[in-house]
Design an enzyme around this catalytic site. Sequence first.
Site, PDB file in Angstrom:
ATOM      1  N   HIS A  92       8.413   9.020  -7.900  1.00  0.00           N
ATOM      2  CA  HIS A  92       7.742   8.680  -6.643  1.00  0.00           C
ATOM      3  C   HIS A  92       8.701   9.041  -5.515  1.00  0.00           C
ATOM      4  O   HIS A  92       9.738   8.393  -5.345  1.00  0.00           O
ATOM      5  CB  HIS A  92       7.439   7.171  -6.652  1.00  0.00           C
ATOM      6  CG  HIS A  92       6.825   6.645  -5.392  1.00  0.00           C
ATOM      7  ND1 HIS A  92       5.496   6.297  -5.311  1.00  0.00           N
ATOM      8  CD2 HIS A  92       7.357   6.370  -4.170  1.00  0.00           C
ATOM      9  CE1 HIS A  92       5.235   5.830  -4.103  1.00  0.00           C
ATOM     10  NE2 HIS A  92       6.362   5.873  -3.389  1.00  0.00           N
ATOM     11  N   CYS A 109       7.397   1.886   3.617  1.00  0.00           N
ATOM     12  CA  CYS A 109       7.537   0.495   3.188  1.00  0.00           C
ATOM     13  C   CYS A 109       7.782  -0.393   4.398  1.00  0.00           C
ATOM     14  O   CYS A 109       8.705  -0.129   5.183  1.00  0.00           O
ATOM     15  CB  CYS A 109       8.701   0.360   2.204  1.00  0.00           C
ATOM     16  SG  CYS A 109       9.021  -1.336   1.693  1.00  0.00           S
TER      17      CYS A 109
END
Length: 292
Positions: free
Chosen positions: A199, A232
């Site tokens: 990822h 994030c």
Amino acid sequence: MVEVGPRDGLQNEARALSPDDRIAFVTRCVDAGLRRIEAVSFVNPKRVPQMAGAEEVMAGVPRRDGVSYSGLVLNRRGLDRALEAGVDEVNVVVVASDTFCTRNQGCTTEEALDAWDGIAAAAAAAGVPATMTIAAAFGCPFEGETPPERIAAIALRAEAAGAFEIALADTIGVGVPAQVRDLTRRVREAAPSAALRFHFHNTRNTGYANALTAVDEGVTVLDASAGGFGGCPFAPAATGNIATEDLLYALHRSGVETGVDMAAVAEAGTWLGGLLGTPPPALLGRAGGFPA
């Protein structure tokens, strides 16, 4: 290809989309040929309001043969919600550094691993496969470099509890190809029975080089986000994921077949950018097209 746009792509956006819009986005991804989709996150909506309404989203996504929907969970309560909502897979995030893990999940890495053990066992009892994503596997915004030995030790713990797949996440986009090669080999040695996935974020424009390096190392599963959206909320200055359409371009031009319609994914990314009021970071989306 694991399409993470509906979860990781949206969780850091200023504009929260309705469940209906998120269902429409997932449907566009499925229509483009994507077959593994991280559709939702079963976290506290007060902490991540963009992910509210996970049950509504799961109730409305198209159920088609060969399509697997994943839900992110961090604790047993999240797992119970995910199972009740009918996910096909659960994805458990364990952050490799204590500082980041505490900010992201309110616990240390060891405490997150203890939670993982219970989640993995309960998911297995329910007949739902569990994956572990090791976040900040390449570096932490608070502690700096992440020791590769720590990643191997976490992978060993993941496999011991029955992870069918381990994803290594470059959460803040600091990794380079040499690290990809090193971590691939360390994790395969530590957890040989678990499939390996990567990822990548593209903070420093190394995400696509890292992805192609993983492919050269024999990795066959990669995460990406349509349009290149993502980030994030608990990592300062974290930027978007590598874009699904740009990754597809690189893979297809390199002779790697995916079964995914690149043009349809690019259209989905552009459509999503319209909803968010933000142009997609993806190069193909910005260009408005690509060579036939």
